[in-house]
Every structure is written in C-alpha cells, then in structure tokens.
Design a protein around this motif. Structure first.
Motif, PDB file in Angstrom:
ATOM      1  N   ARG A 127      60.430  44.375  30.038  1.00  0.00           N
ATOM      2  CA  ARG A 127      60.695  43.954  28.671  1.00  0.00           C
ATOM      3  C   ARG A 127      60.793  42.422  28.603  1.00  0.00           C
ATOM      4  NH1 ARG A 127      63.099  46.426  24.211  1.00  0.00           N
ATOM      5  NH2 ARG A 127      63.605  48.282  25.444  1.00  0.00           N
ATOM      6  N   GLY A 128      60.034  41.822  27.685  1.00  0.00           N
ATOM      7  CA  GLY A 128      60.022  40.369  27.587  1.00  0.00           C
ATOM      8  C   GLY A 128      59.401  39.709  28.803  1.00  0.00           C
ATOM      9  N   GLY A 129      58.370  40.335  29.357  1.00  0.00           N
ATOM     10  CA  GLY A 129      57.785  39.939  30.629  1.00  0.00           C
ATOM     11  C   GLY A 129      57.493  38.466  30.824  1.00  0.00           C
ATOM     12  N   PRO A 130      56.734  37.805  29.947  1.00  0.00           N
ATOM     13  CA  PRO A 130      56.395  36.392  30.169  1.00  0.00           C
ATOM     14  C   PRO A 130      57.613  35.477  30.301  1.00  0.00           C
ATOM     15  CG  PRO A 130      54.990  37.320  28.470  1.00  0.00           C
ATOM     16  CD  PRO A 130      56.042  38.356  28.762  1.00  0.00           C
ATOM     17  N   ALA A 131      58.677  35.784  29.562  1.00  0.00           N
ATOM     18  CA  ALA A 131      59.881  34.960  29.670  1.00  0.00           C
ATOM     19  C   ALA A 131      60.539  35.149  31.035  1.00  0.00           C
ATOM     20  CB  ALA A 131      60.859  35.318  28.556  1.00  0.00           C
TER      21      ALA A 131
ATOM     22  N   ALA B 131      55.497  35.723  40.662  1.00  0.00           N
ATOM     23  CA  ALA B 131      56.518  35.918  39.637  1.00  0.00           C
ATOM     24  C   ALA B 131      56.002  36.837  38.531  1.00  0.00           C
ATOM     25  CB  ALA B 131      56.929  34.567  39.053  1.00  0.00           C
ATOM     26  N   THR B 132      54.723  36.687  38.180  1.00  0.00           N
ATOM     27  CA  THR B 132      54.116  37.548  37.162  1.00  0.00           C
ATOM     28  C   THR B 132      54.057  38.992  37.647  1.00  0.00           C
ATOM     29  OG1 THR B 132      52.765  35.664  36.466  1.00  0.00           O
ATOM     30  CG2 THR B 132      52.110  37.827  35.657  1.00  0.00           C
ATOM     31  N   ILE B 133      53.713  39.182  38.906  1.00  0.00           N
ATOM     32  CA  ILE B 133      53.674  40.535  39.476  1.00  0.00           C
ATOM     33  C   ILE B 133      55.063  41.156  39.460  1.00  0.00           C
ATOM     34  CG2 ILE B 133      53.283  41.843  41.602  1.00  0.00           C
ATOM     35  CD1 ILE B 133      51.098  39.743  42.275  1.00  0.00           C
ATOM     36  N   LEU B 134      56.096  40.370  39.810  1.00  0.00           N
ATOM     37  CA  LEU B 134      57.457  40.892  39.904  1.00  0.00           C
ATOM     38  C   LEU B 134      58.065  41.214  38.539  1.00  0.00           C
ATOM     39  CD1 LEU B 134      59.006  38.554  42.642  1.00  0.00           C
ATOM     40  CD2 LEU B 134      58.679  41.024  42.813  1.00  0.00           C
ATOM     41  N   ALA B 135      57.865  40.307  37.563  1.00  0.00           N
ATOM     42  CA  ALA B 135      58.619  40.419  36.312  1.00  0.00           C
ATOM     43  C   ALA B 135      57.776  40.665  35.076  1.00  0.00           C
ATOM     44  CB  ALA B 135      59.443  39.142  36.108  1.00  0.00           C
ATOM     45  N   GLY B 136      56.461  40.515  35.161  1.00  0.00           N
ATOM     46  CA  GLY B 136      55.627  40.560  33.972  1.00  0.00           C
ATOM     47  C   GLY B 136      55.622  41.889  33.247  1.00  0.00           C
ATOM     48  N   ARG B 137      55.800  42.971  33.978  1.00  0.00           N
ATOM     49  CA  ARG B 137      55.663  44.292  33.346  1.00  0.00           C
ATOM     50  C   ARG B 137      56.896  44.717  32.553  1.00  0.00           C
ATOM     51  NH1 ARG B 137      55.102  47.680  38.744  1.00  0.00           N
ATOM     52  NH2 ARG B 137      54.131  45.696  39.324  1.00  0.00           N
TER      53      ARG B 137
ATOM     54  N   GLU C 251      57.984  44.061  24.271  1.00  0.00           N
ATOM     55  CA  GLU C 251      57.703  44.804  25.487  1.00  0.00           C
ATOM     56  C   GLU C 251      57.145  43.864  26.553  1.00  0.00           C
ATOM     57  OE1 GLU C 251      58.674  47.847  25.828  1.00  0.00           O
ATOM     58  OE2 GLU C 251      59.357  47.911  23.747  1.00  0.00           O
ATOM     59  N   GLY C 252      56.800  44.443  27.703  1.00  0.00           N
ATOM     60  CA  GLY C 252      56.252  43.648  28.795  1.00  0.00           C
ATOM     61  C   GLY C 252      54.761  43.413  28.631  1.00  0.00           C
ATOM     62  N   MET C 253      54.182  42.726  29.623  1.00  0.00           N
ATOM     63  CA  MET C 253      52.749  42.450  29.608  1.00  0.00           C
ATOM     64  C   MET C 253      51.970  43.714  29.945  1.00  0.00           C
ATOM     65  SD  MET C 253      52.958  38.830  31.686  1.00  0.00           S
ATOM     66  CE  MET C 253      51.180  38.548  31.710  1.00  0.00           C
ATOM     67  N   ALA C 254      50.773  43.811  29.402  1.00  0.00           N
ATOM     68  CA  ALA C 254      49.913  44.961  29.699  1.00  0.00           C
ATOM     69  C   ALA C 254      49.563  44.985  31.188  1.00  0.00           C
ATOM     70  CB  ALA C 254      48.643  44.887  28.863  1.00  0.00           C
TER      71      ALA C 254
ATOM     72  N   PRO D 130      48.336  39.977  37.458  1.00  0.00           N
ATOM     73  CA  PRO D 130      47.556  39.740  38.681  1.00  0.00           C
ATOM     74  C   PRO D 130      47.747  40.899  39.649  1.00  0.00           C
ATOM     75  CG  PRO D 130      48.955  37.850  38.143  1.00  0.00           C
ATOM     76  CD  PRO D 130      49.390  38.981  37.262  1.00  0.00           C
ATOM     77  N   ARG D 131      46.767  41.142  40.481  1.00  0.00           N
ATOM     78  CA  ARG D 131      46.864  42.206  41.480  1.00  0.00           C
ATOM     79  C   ARG D 131      47.418  41.635  42.779  1.00  0.00           C
ATOM     80  NH1 ARG D 131      44.630  46.686  39.549  1.00  0.00           N
ATOM     81  NH2 ARG D 131      43.131  46.519  37.837  1.00  0.00           N
ATOM     82  N   PHE D 132      48.446  42.301  43.296  1.00  0.00           N
ATOM     83  CA  PHE D 132      49.160  41.809  44.474  1.00  0.00           C
ATOM     84  C   PHE D 132      48.220  41.553  45.640  1.00  0.00           C
ATOM     85  CE2 PHE D 132      51.448  42.501  48.454  1.00  0.00           C
ATOM     86  CZ  PHE D 132      52.521  41.643  48.310  1.00  0.00           C
TER      87      PHE D 132
END
Length: 740
Positions: free
Chosen positions: A257-261, A249-255, A368-371, A376-378
């Motif tokens: 806007r508002g990535g962690p949410a 989920a972090t790989i898909l959405a983290g980057r 913004e999104g996460m750095a 995590p690396r896929f």
C-alpha cells in the motif's frame, strides 16, 4: 501560480538537465561558475590532481599534518575562487567575456586565489624555519608569531571566511565573526560571558598554527576522512550502486500500500549510506520516486516531503552517516564500530516514523501498491548489477576490521573504479585490477593486511572484472572524479572556517559558560513550572526532571537554528563544540550528547524556512516549497523525538554505565516506537479509521509522554490515548459489519 496548480498531479518525469539544474540551485556543491579555454583545462587538472593526491595518500600514507592540510586547503582556494563568484547573483555563473577575466574567472579572484595558496602552504614552508628570511622553527614561534606569521595568518583567516561565504552564504561566517568578536573583546561582554580577552597576536597565532584553529581537528578530519567518503559515494553512484539500491527498494516495498512512497523511504535509507549530501540524495532517488508517488495519488507537497525526510535520514544512517561517524569517533576517542552500533536504533526510529506516516496516508487516500508488471525483477536486477555491491562490501569489511577510515575508503574507491572501468574482455583495462591486487599483496607481505582482508579484497577484485554492465571510459570517470571534488569544496571550506569556532572555544572556555547559562536558565524556568504543576505535597514532575527537559529543548532549538544551510559534517563539529559542554553538565553520557547534537543539526535540513532538501524535492514535485518543508518536518518527527529518547535512555544506543541489558532495551525501544507511531497518527489523522481533531491532540501528547522511558510515563500515555484507541476499535468493527 495557485496552490492547486502546484499540487496537481504531474506525470512528466524531469529530464537529466532539469534534475541537474535543481541540484545546482539547492546543493552547495553543484552550483559553480562556467569556465572556458585554458582556465577550464587548468582547473580540470587541479581537480583531478586533488582527487588523485587524496586517493594515493589514503593508501600509501599521509605526509606531515601541516603539509597535508596545507595542500588540501590550497586546492580548496584554487577551486573555490575559480568556481564560486563573489556574489551569487543571477548571471554570475554564466560565461562572460571581459579584459578583467581569464577564462571567465575575474582577476580579483585570481589574486585572492594566489594569496590563499601562499598562506596555506607558508606554514609547511616555514615549519623548520627559513634562516635567510629570519624565520625560526615553528615551535619557537608558537604564541609569539613573527611578521610573516601575522601577515599570512590574517590573510588565511579572512580568506577562509570568504570561501565559506561563497559556498554556503552568510550564516556560517556571521556566526564565526560573533565568536571572533567574543575572543577579542571579552572584557566588554556582560556577566558570566566576560573574560580578559585574547590579544590579537595571540589570537592569530592560535587560529593559524596547528592543533587548534584552522589547522585543527576539523580540517584534519575533512582532509583525511570526509573527502574520501564523498569521493567514494560519487564514484559508487556513477558505477551503479545507487541504481541497485533503488531497484531493490522497489522490489521490497513497491507492491505494498502506497508503494512508491515506501520505495522512497527504503531507497533513501540505502542511498544515504554512501551519499554525503541530503540534496544529492533527494535529487538522485526523488527523480524516480516523486513522480511515481504523484501518479499513485499522493499530493505533490507530501510526495516531496517524503523524499526530503527520507533523504535527510541518510546523514544519520549507519555505517557512514555522511562521514559524521568518523568525526564522532575521533572526538570521543572510541572505536568506529561503537559509533555505528550506537546509531542503529535511532536511525531505525526515524525511518519507522516516516514509514508509518506514509502507510497511514496511503490508507487515508485509499492508495494501493504498484502493479506487479511495473516492479523490477529480482533476478534481472542482480544479474545485471551484482558487481556494484562489491566495492561497498570490500570497504565495509576493511573498515570493520579495524583499519583506518581512509584506508577503507581507498579500498572502496579502488574496487569501484575496477567495477566501473575494468573488463576481462578488454585486456588493456586490466591494469586497474592488477595494480590494486599488487597493492593488496604488498600490504599482506608487510603485515599491513590480515589474511581475511587480503582474501576479501582479492576475490572482490577478481569478480569486479566480470561485471556484465557496460564499462565506463576514462574521460567519463575523470568527470565523475571532478564532480566528487566539487561536492567536497563546500564541506571543506566550512570545516576550515569552523576550526576558528573550535579555536575560540578552546581559548576562551565559552562552551562551558554557555552551558552554565543554558542549565541555569532552564533551572529558573523549571522552578516556575514546578510550582504550577505541584498540588500541595503532590508533584507531577520534579524540578530536576523539568530542568533536564527544558535544557534539552533549548539546546535542540539552538542546534536547529544554527544548522540552517550548513553541511552536516561541519555543523556537527561546531555544535558539539558549543552544545556538548551544556549536555555534559546535565550528566548525559558523551556518546548520547554527541548523537543529540548531530540529530538536531540534521533536523535543520528539513525545518522551514531554511530546508534545502525539501526545496529540492518541491522543485521535482512542482509543489509549494514551504508546504513541502512542513510536510518533511512532520514526516521526520521520529528524528525530532529520537534524541530525547536516547538521552533519557542511553540503553537505546546500546551503551549504559551498568552494561547493556537486553530486557531494558526491548522495553525502552518499544515505548519509543509507540511514541513515534502515536505522533505519526496524529500527523495523518487516520489509523484504522479517521481520528477526530481532539483525538489527534491526545495522540500527540501521548506520543511525547511515551518517549520518557518509565512504566509510569507509559501508563499515563496509555490513559491519554485510551479514548482514541477505543474509537478505533469500535470504528473498525462498524466498518467490518458494514462490509459484511
């Protein structure tokens, strides 16, 4: 502490002990009494025997229903009376030394434990009759219980109410007592609710003997299906499937806007497929996502609300839906796959709503999104965790191949145990895959498994032993199984108690009486509203339309009120017994009415003032609990309006009387999504640019109108929100010119 300090950014990640304490406080399955000495060893043995019994019978066949449910209920009595105190006061869960306690379990509770086990097993013991005691076969005692039946029946009814109270509080037992009073004192009720009443002996017989009451469908489904999937979820989470979901989920959405949410939304949707508890889902995924959201700049109450709303959505997310899908299939006598397919779009609508609010709030706050280096690396995630997905694949393949849910759970748990405990470089651990492979081949030889299922299971077994992660030792897995059993105690107690409600409804017909009261009351209100909304020969809404809408609102409110603090599975069983007859009288298709009550039961988990998922999230976020609950409710508006949408348009469930029409589905789905987006924008107050207060009210109204699936309603909704759309377009142009 002031609200400001509650919602201040807190970069500290909670420890495992603090997270466990939060779960114990808000999850009915986690707060248990400390036990010690020989009692602790005995209870560990009982819990493991309970888990192993259900695991083995799922794969090798169930005993007779009265014995199977009796053993399940006996295990509940032992463990609940040992782990749950008479009163959940401060200090009641701590270790105490007294001559009136054995291993910290009061002698009073031990007496109740013995009585509960005796009353649960008596039915099987006396099923064929006991001539030495003058007990005839059960079929001759139905409706005419003997003295033994009456004594053990009364004990069972009282103790079932008590274990429900100990695990869940007073709300459910009080509701059940109202139903019991209705059955026994029917002649004293007014109007349409009046009935001849049920004699006490007949009532005890109905509640105690199988087919209805305590030993009815509710306890059967819990003991044969629900427990197995709770156990699978706990084992799969421990072996790494939950972590795999969060990483992906972090790989898909983290980057973005508002990535962690957005990670919270996606991971909770994934995790909800294997978790039977919204609170467990909240704590598991929220321990990572909530601190990340706060670091990014989201207010604490909003971060907690996002996690609570997303986690509660797991209870309506296919394929498992917190085990409600299996019960729904049992009630409707439909294939499980039909229920799963029907649940796809409503669940999507819920997550569209949460995702939209999250995105718009990020835009409003300029987040913004996460750095990139924080993601995590896929390749690394899948290189390390690929084996953890095999149990889910194997379980779902068996399930969708038409085998029983408990056989699918048996295969899923077996593969999870292999993936967690067996390794090719540890030869002594290969006993697990060898045993399961032998079982699979045995089933294939006996025509129990088809070639495709056999191949999938054998390949999954072989691949699981190549899992690169560190293996889990037997003592640690034993503790995991114990945890799974503890999570199942509350839902087991609730299901046994709810059986009394089902029995009363079947005996008295109160469901249809309540349904008539709701529809007739709604018709009276609708007539008054129709007169207000009519101008001569012009009527904005017909009386029939208003009656349907008001009936749905009344039933939805009743579902939310009754759902306070009750596990999803037990709540659904109770609600569908009470509310479904009213919906049936309105001409709503059965699958739509069952989904309707399930959704509004789940909405109760994020509706203040009783919203345990939101309170657990607020503890992690260090935010105001009530404000977090309000945020969770507004974020879950998609779940609130989705049932209205598919009741008016059953095509959204991929079912309709005239067959599925893709064009109709596409149009209706687009209208429903537009409604959810409009409501979400009204909640946040920002789309492209800020929306003024009057615009937010217009969008909220338009969103509600969009839900009604008709071209006229959509034109009216567009007309209502047109000023806001015009304002957004001009505002966007002005921003663009200013930027240039």
């Amino acid at each position: 502490m002031t609200q400001t300090s509650h919602d201040s950014t807190d970069n500290d990640v909670l420890s495992a002990e603090e997270l466990a304490e939060i779960e114990r406080k808000y999850d009915e399955g986690a707060a248990t009494r400390a036990v010690g000495g020989a009692m602790a060893l005995f209870l560990r043995a009982v819990a493991l025997a309970f888990a192993v019994y259900h695991f083995i019978t799922a794969g090798f066949g169930l005993p007779a229903d009265h014995w199977h449910m009796g053993w399940h209920l006996a295990g509940l009595f032992i463990l609940i009376y040992a782990f749950y105190p008479l009163r959940g006061s401060k200090g009641a869960y701590e270790m105490q030394v007294s001559r009136w306690r054995i291993g910290n379990v009061p002698i009073f509770d031990l007496v109740l434990m013995v009585l509960g086990v005796a009353s649960a097993l008596y039915l099987g013991f006396a099923w064929r009759g006991v001539p030495a005691l003058g007990i005839e076969e059960q079929m001759f005692r139905m409706g005419n219980p003997n003295t033994y039946d009456m004594v053990f029946g009364c004990i069972l009814i009282l103790l079932v109410l008590d274990i429900a109270r100990r695990t869940l509080g007073w709300i459910l037992p009080l509701i059940i007592c109202v139903f019991m009073s209705y059955a026994l004192f029917g002649p004293y009720f007014p109007g349409i609710l009046q009935h001849p009443g049920v004699k006490f002996r007949t009532f005890v017989s109905s509640m105690y003997f199988p087919q209805e009451g305590i030993f009815g469908v509710t306890l059967w489904v819990t003991s044969t299906i629900v427990f197995h999937f709770v156990l699978f979820g706990v084992v799969a989470q421990r072996t790494g499937l939950g972590a795999l979901f969060i990483d992906n989920a972090t790989i898909l959405a983290g980057r973005y806007r508002g990535g962690p949410a957005k990670v919270s939304v996606v991971s909770s949707a994934f995790f909800g497929t294997i978790s039977g508890s919204s609170v467990a889902n909240t704590v598991s995924t929220g321990s990572l996502t909530i601190p990340n959201m706060k670091r990014l700049g989201y207010p604490g109450h909003f971060a907690g609300g996002v996690e609570a709303a997303a986690s509660a959505g797991g209870q309506i997310t296919p394929p498992i839906m917190g085990a409600a899908a299996f019960i729904m299939a049992e009630f409707l006598e439909l294939p499980y796959t039909t229920i799963v397919i029907a649940a796809i779009f409503p669940a999507l609508l819920h997550y569209v709503g949460v995702f939209t609010v999250v995105h718009l709030m990020a835009r409003k706050l300029g987040l913004e999104g996460m750095a990139k280096d924080a993601l995590p690396r896929f390749v690394e995630v899948w290189k390390d965790g690929w084996a953890n997905i095999l149990p889910l694949i194997g379980m779902l393949y068996v399930l969708f191949s038409g085998y029983t849910p408990y056989m699918a759970a048996f295969c899923g748990i077996s593969l999870a145990l292999i993936a967690g405990m067996a390794r090719i470089h540890a030869p002594h651990t290969l006993i697990y895959p060898i045993a399961f492979a032998a079982f699979t081949i045995w089933k294939y030889i006996g025509d129990g498994f088809g070639t495709d299922v056999t191949a999938i299971l054998l390949v999954s077994t072989a691949l699981s032993v190549l899992n690169p992660q560190e293996r889990i030792r037997l003592p640690e897995m034993s503790r995991t199984l114990e945890t799974g059993v503890k999570y199942a105690l509350a839902v087991g107690a609730a299901s046994a108690a709810v059986g009394i409600v089902v029995g009363v409804i079947n005996t008295t017909g109160i469901g249809f009486r309540l349904g008539f009261m709701v529809t007739s009351g709604a018709a009276t209100m609708a007539q008054g509203l129709h007169d207000l909304l009519s101008f001569g020969t012009l009527e904005l809404l017909s009386t029939a339309d208003l009656t349907l809408f008001l009936s749905l609102v009344l039933i939805a409110l009743a579902c939310i009120l009754m759902g306070a603090g009750i596990p999803t599975t037990a709540l659904y069983i109770m609600l569908v017994s009470v509310a479904q007859p009213a919906l049936a009288q309105l001409g709503i298709p059965p699958i739509a009415s069952h989904m309707f009550v399930l959704y509004y039961g789940v909405v109760a988990e994020i509706t203040p003032p009783v919203c345990t998922s939101a309170y657990a999230a607020s503890a992690i976020a260090n935010s105001n609990p009530f404000r977090t609950g309000v945020s969770a409710f507004t974020l879950g508006l998609g779940k609130v309006v989705a049932p209205m949408a598919f009741v008016y348009a059953p095509v959204l469930l991929f079912v309709s009387e005239g067959g599925f029409n893709f064009g109709e589905f596409l149009y209706t789905a687009s209208s429903a999504i537009a409604g959810v987006v409009a409501l979400s924008t009204a909640v946040v107050g920002t789309f492209i640019v800020r929306v003024p207060a009057w615009g937010r009210w217009l969008l909220a109204l338009a969103g509600i109108v969009f839900i009604a699936p008709s071209p006229m309603a959509d034109l009216v909704a567009l007309a209502i929100c047109a000023p806001v759309l015009l304002l957004q377009i001009t505002g966007a142009r002005q921003e663009k010119l200013a930027g240039a």
